[in-house]
Write a protein that holds these residues in place. Structure first.
Motif, PDB file in Angstrom:
ATOM      1  N   ARG A 365       0.937  -1.179  -0.116  1.00 11.82           N
ATOM      2  CA  ARG A 365       0.016   0.140  -0.243  1.00 11.82           C
ATOM      3  C   ARG A 365       0.735   1.300  -0.183  1.00 11.82           C
ATOM      4  NH1 ARG A 365      -5.050  -1.441  -1.459  1.00 11.82           N
ATOM      5  NH2 ARG A 365      -5.396  -3.604  -0.874  1.00 11.82           N
ATOM      6  N   LEU A 366       1.459   1.516  -1.058  1.00 13.93           N
ATOM      7  CA  LEU A 366       2.552   2.652  -1.259  1.00 13.93           C
ATOM      8  C   LEU A 366       1.632   3.694  -1.575  1.00 13.93           C
ATOM      9  CD1 LEU A 366       5.088   0.863  -3.326  1.00 13.93           C
ATOM     10  CD2 LEU A 366       5.231   1.118  -0.991  1.00 13.93           C
ATOM     11  N   PHE A 367       0.595   3.833  -2.216  1.00 11.43           N
ATOM     12  CA  PHE A 367      -0.120   5.155  -2.278  1.00 11.43           C
ATOM     13  C   PHE A 367      -1.497   4.779  -1.936  1.00 11.43           C
ATOM     14  CE2 PHE A 367       0.062   3.082  -6.220  1.00 11.43           C
ATOM     15  CZ  PHE A 367      -1.048   3.310  -6.761  1.00 11.43           C
ATOM     16  N   ASP A 368      -2.384   5.902  -1.814  1.00  8.27           N
ATOM     17  CA  ASP A 368      -3.836   5.651  -1.810  1.00  8.27           C
ATOM     18  C   ASP A 368      -4.575   6.140  -3.139  1.00  8.27           C
ATOM     19  OD1 ASP A 368      -4.157   5.393   0.797  1.00  8.27           O
ATOM     20  OD2 ASP A 368      -4.001   7.254   1.495  1.00  8.27           O
ATOM     21  N   PRO A 369      -5.092   5.403  -4.033  1.00  5.12           N
ATOM     22  CA  PRO A 369      -5.541   5.714  -5.306  1.00  5.12           C
ATOM     23  C   PRO A 369      -6.585   6.654  -5.176  1.00  5.12           C
ATOM     24  CG  PRO A 369      -5.710   3.322  -4.707  1.00  5.12           C
ATOM     25  CD  PRO A 369      -5.270   3.913  -3.483  1.00  5.12           C
ATOM     26  N   VAL A 370      -6.560   7.621  -6.019  1.00  5.90           N
ATOM     27  CA  VAL A 370      -7.598   8.578  -6.158  1.00  5.90           C
ATOM     28  C   VAL A 370      -8.994   8.081  -6.641  1.00  5.90           C
ATOM     29  CG1 VAL A 370      -5.923  10.556  -6.646  1.00  5.90           C
ATOM     30  CG2 VAL A 370      -7.160   9.482  -8.526  1.00  5.90           C
ATOM     31  N   PRO A 371     -10.156   8.536  -6.044  1.00  7.28           N
ATOM     32  CA  PRO A 371     -11.302   7.761  -6.736  1.00  7.28           C
ATOM     33  C   PRO A 371     -11.302   7.989  -8.348  1.00  7.28           C
ATOM     34  CG  PRO A 371     -11.804   9.508  -5.128  1.00  7.28           C
ATOM     35  CD  PRO A 371     -10.260   9.878  -5.294  1.00  7.28           C
ATOM     36  N   GLN A 372     -11.693   6.712  -8.939  1.00  2.22           N
ATOM     37  CA  GLN A 372     -11.731   6.693 -10.133  1.00  2.22           C
ATOM     38  C   GLN A 372     -12.890   5.921 -10.697  1.00  2.22           C
ATOM     39  OE1 GLN A 372      -9.121   3.434 -12.430  1.00  2.22           O
ATOM     40  NE2 GLN A 372      -7.991   5.305 -12.690  1.00  2.22           N
ATOM     41  N   ALA A 397     -15.707  18.880 -18.766  1.00  3.32           N
ATOM     42  CA  ALA A 397     -15.174  18.251 -17.636  1.00  3.32           C
ATOM     43  C   ALA A 397     -13.732  18.416 -17.523  1.00  3.32           C
ATOM     44  CB  ALA A 397     -15.823  16.609 -18.019  1.00  3.32           C
ATOM     45  N   GLU A 398     -13.104  18.496 -18.750  1.00  5.74           N
ATOM     46  CA  GLU A 398     -11.594  18.631 -18.495  1.00  5.74           C
ATOM     47  C   GLU A 398     -11.284  19.945 -17.966  1.00  5.74           C
ATOM     48  OE1 GLU A 398      -9.985  16.168 -22.465  1.00  5.74           O
ATOM     49  OE2 GLU A 398     -10.675  18.255 -22.694  1.00  5.74           O
ATOM     50  N   ALA A 399     -12.123  20.874 -18.127  1.00  2.41           N
ATOM     51  CA  ALA A 399     -11.726  22.017 -17.621  1.00  2.41           C
ATOM     52  C   ALA A 399     -12.227  22.319 -15.941  1.00  2.41           C
ATOM     53  CB  ALA A 399     -12.981  23.551 -18.066  1.00  2.41           C
ATOM     54  N   GLU A 400     -13.037  21.341 -15.591  1.00  2.00           N
ATOM     55  CA  GLU A 400     -13.227  21.367 -14.209  1.00  2.00           C
ATOM     56  C   GLU A 400     -12.111  20.514 -13.445  1.00  2.00           C
ATOM     57  OE1 GLU A 400     -16.849  20.309 -12.048  1.00  2.00           O
ATOM     58  OE2 GLU A 400     -18.206  20.612 -13.708  1.00  2.00           O
ATOM     59  N   LEU A 401     -11.535  19.511 -14.066  1.00  2.00           N
ATOM     60  CA  LEU A 401     -10.528  18.547 -13.537  1.00  2.00           C
ATOM     61  C   LEU A 401      -9.119  19.022 -13.734  1.00  2.00           C
ATOM     62  CD1 LEU A 401     -11.943  15.185 -14.712  1.00  2.00           C
ATOM     63  CD2 LEU A 401     -11.938  15.904 -12.420  1.00  2.00           C
ATOM     64  N   VAL A 402      -8.990  20.126 -14.240  1.00  2.23           N
ATOM     65  CA  VAL A 402      -7.637  20.778 -14.311  1.00  2.23           C
ATOM     66  C   VAL A 402      -6.897  21.026 -12.920  1.00  2.23           C
ATOM     67  CG1 VAL A 402      -6.295  22.727 -14.799  1.00  2.23           C
ATOM     68  CG2 VAL A 402      -8.003  21.944 -16.542  1.00  2.23           C
ATOM     69  N   GLY A 403      -5.858  20.026 -12.796  1.00  2.97           N
ATOM     70  CA  GLY A 403      -5.143  20.177 -11.360  1.00  2.97           C
ATOM     71  C   GLY A 403      -5.501  19.313 -10.528  1.00  2.97           C
ATOM     72  N   LYS A 404      -6.744  18.739 -10.659  1.00  2.00           N
ATOM     73  CA  LYS A 404      -7.410  17.952  -9.692  1.00  2.00           C
ATOM     74  C   LYS A 404      -7.720  16.638 -10.061  1.00  2.00           C
ATOM     75  CE  LYS A 404     -10.528  21.029  -9.462  1.00  2.00           C
ATOM     76  NZ  LYS A 404     -11.968  21.737  -9.214  1.00  2.00           N
ATOM     77  N   GLY A 405      -7.619  16.315 -11.409  1.00  2.00           N
ATOM     78  CA  GLY A 405      -7.896  14.780 -11.972  1.00  2.00           C
ATOM     79  C   GLY A 405      -7.522  14.881 -13.282  1.00  2.00           C
ATOM     80  N   GLY A 424     -10.290  11.538  -9.797  1.00  2.00           N
ATOM     81  CA  GLY A 424      -9.901  13.203  -9.256  1.00  2.00           C
ATOM     82  C   GLY A 424     -10.048  12.986  -7.600  1.00  2.00           C
ATOM     83  N   ASP A 425      -9.640  13.947  -6.785  1.00  2.00           N
ATOM     84  CA  ASP A 425      -9.745  14.091  -5.608  1.00  2.00           C
ATOM     85  C   ASP A 425     -11.409  14.022  -4.920  1.00  2.00           C
ATOM     86  OD1 ASP A 425      -6.873  14.285  -5.393  1.00  2.00           O
ATOM     87  OD2 ASP A 425      -6.981  16.155  -5.728  1.00  2.00           O
ATOM     88  N   ASP A 426     -11.918  14.698  -5.836  1.00  5.84           N
ATOM     89  CA  ASP A 426     -13.448  14.696  -5.102  1.00  5.84           C
ATOM     90  C   ASP A 426     -14.161  13.476  -5.708  1.00  5.84           C
ATOM     91  OD1 ASP A 426     -16.164  15.226  -4.813  1.00  5.84           O
ATOM     92  OD2 ASP A 426     -15.798  17.558  -4.932  1.00  5.84           O
ATOM     93  N   SER A 427     -14.650  12.540  -5.135  1.00  7.73           N
ATOM     94  CA  SER A 427     -15.226  11.392  -5.598  1.00  7.73           C
ATOM     95  C   SER A 427     -16.808  11.935  -6.089  1.00  7.73           C
ATOM     96  CB  SER A 427     -15.720  10.510  -4.631  1.00  7.73           C
ATOM     97  OG  SER A 427     -16.438   9.205  -4.987  1.00  7.73           O
TER      98      SER A 427
END
Length: 445
Positions: A365-372, A397-405, A424-427
């Protein structure tokens, strides 16, 4: 050029339905054999298969095709795909063939071809073989028809090669391992290799009957492995797929560990020991953003490719990487193999388990997966991704996810489906954006 038979991983389909018929298999043998009849030496092809009932039929048809054009055939019987790749090269064969539909149910089968270097054929080579399928075959004169023979020690050769990738100063003594071979090609070799290294084994998926390959077992159905690991108090569980080029791991708590975590472990371990080439690893667009961020934190890079292990390997060879793979568990370690190898990857994981003394739940468990989230949208015709409303939804959608997913939209290569993946970070945001795009695609298709 549109390919009629070859997909992203050879030829595959429902058995006794074109293109997966004995007639076409014989023609593939004739066409591929003709393509590799180069030079004055005696030509040779090696053939392995998994445990599907139809393997006997397809093997016989291929043998007929190859021998009819003058190639000698060496048959291995049930053996993993990476073993065929290895032995093609080591036995100086002109061509290697694996009869398998990988993780598909037993009703399907497939034909994978390897060149003399042990690598899967290029698109150009496959296109030329397809062309030869449609032209009359130049059959060999009676005196030059090929011979066929079986080699009984192929499994032993592969076991030796796989074990040689495990550190010589380590053993698996005291380690309780559950191994699930999917009732497939590795049902003999994987347990034997682990036993010879000292592991205490609990075996499942090792009683093939021709119809139970991948049936409720193996890397695509890990529930039985999870239950067995917990119930037996094992330290770790290992699941392969039908042709053993894919690996999924289960830790001692019963949690599934996917290919992203395995690549993170192997890549960073090799980096610490000065073994990693390319200063990073190669994975597909489907690998989790959490993996990319973890590697960046370690001073390493993640190079992404299209979906398919052949594209991962292509990038590895072109740019000098030696670790790559897919989230689904295809792990390619090019220092040891020319294709994905579930057993060799598992041995790397087990070596780390022994060296560190950590429980698998901590080690892997080297990292926590981001919600996918991935959803498939079926369409009836046309090209939905060229629709202006779909393009607008994707851009939003791409514009919303810039820098976050991330957002990955791609058509299926085998079905009328559009695959929509976001992470992205926000499920909640990820779910909302995927649903929005899916609804827009449905309206367009």
């Amino acid at each position: 050029m549109t390919r009629k038979f070859f997909g992203t991983d050879g030829i595959r389909g429902r058995t006794n339905v074109a293109p997966m018929t004995a007639e076409i298999a014989m023609k593939v043998g004739q066409a591929a054999g003709s393509y590799f009849l180069r030079g004055s030496h005696r030509h040779r092809v090696v053939i392995g298969k998994d445990t599907r009932l139809s393997g006997y039929m397809m093997e016989s048809a291929l043998v007929a095709g190859f021998t009819s054009v003058g190639m000698d055939v060496i048959q291995f019987g049930p053996i993993p795909t990476p073993a065929v790749a290895l032995l093609t090269q080591s036995m100086r064969a002109d061509l290697g063939v694996m009869i398998s539909a990988s993780h598909n149910p037993y009703e399907d089968n497939g034909i994978k071809l390897f060149g003399p270097d042990g690598y899967k054929l290029s698109d150009e080579a496959e296109a030329e073989i397809e062309r030869l399928l449609d032209v009359p075959t130049a059959l060999a004169p009676s005196r030059d028809i090929g011979r066929a023979r079986r080699v009984e020690d192929a499994r032993g050769r592969y076991i030796h090669a796989a074990k040689s990738t495990f550190p010589e100063d380590l053993r698996l003594d005291g380690l309780k391992v559950v191994i699930d071979c999917a009732n497939g090609a590795a049902y003999q070799v994987a347990p034997m290799a682990l036993w010879e290294l000292g592991a205490e084994l609990i075996q499942i998926g090792v009683t093939p009957d021709g119809r139970n390959i991948n049936d409720g077992c193996g890397s695509t159905a890990p529930a039985l492995l999870q239950e067995t690991v917990v119930a037996s108090g094992a330290h770790i569980g290992i699941a392969l797929d039908g042709d053993a080029d894919r690996l999924i791991v289960v830790d001692e708590t019963g949690q599934i560990v996917d290919g992203d975590q395995l690549m993170a472990l192997i890549g960073t371990s090799w980096a610490r020991h000065g073994l990693l080439r390319g200063n990073g690893i190669v994975a597909t667009v489907m690998s989790n953003l959490g993996l990319e961020r973890y590697l960046q934190g370690q001073g390493l890079t993640l190079e992404r490719t299209s979906v398919g292990d052949r594209y991962v390997l292509e990038k590895m060879r072109k740019s000098g990487f030696n670790v790559g793979g897919e989230q689904s568990g295809h792990i390619i370690l090019s220092d040891y193999a020319t294709t994905g190898d579930g057993l060799i990857a598992a041995l790397q994981v087990l070596a780390e388990l022994v060296k560190t003394g950590k429980p698998a739940s901590e080690l892997l468990r080297l990292f926590d997966p981001v919600p996918q989230l991935l959803k498939n949208v079926r369409f009836s015709g046309g090209k939905p991704l060229e629709d202006k409303n779909v393009k607008a939804a994707i851009a939003e959608a791409e514009a919303e996810l810039v820098g976050k997913g991330r957002l990955v939209i791609r058509p299926s290569g085998t079905e009328p489906l559009i695959r929509v993946m976001a992470e992205g970070d926000d499920s909640a945001q990820v779910t909302r954006l995927v649903d929005m795009i899916c609804e827009t695609v449905k309206a367009a298709g």
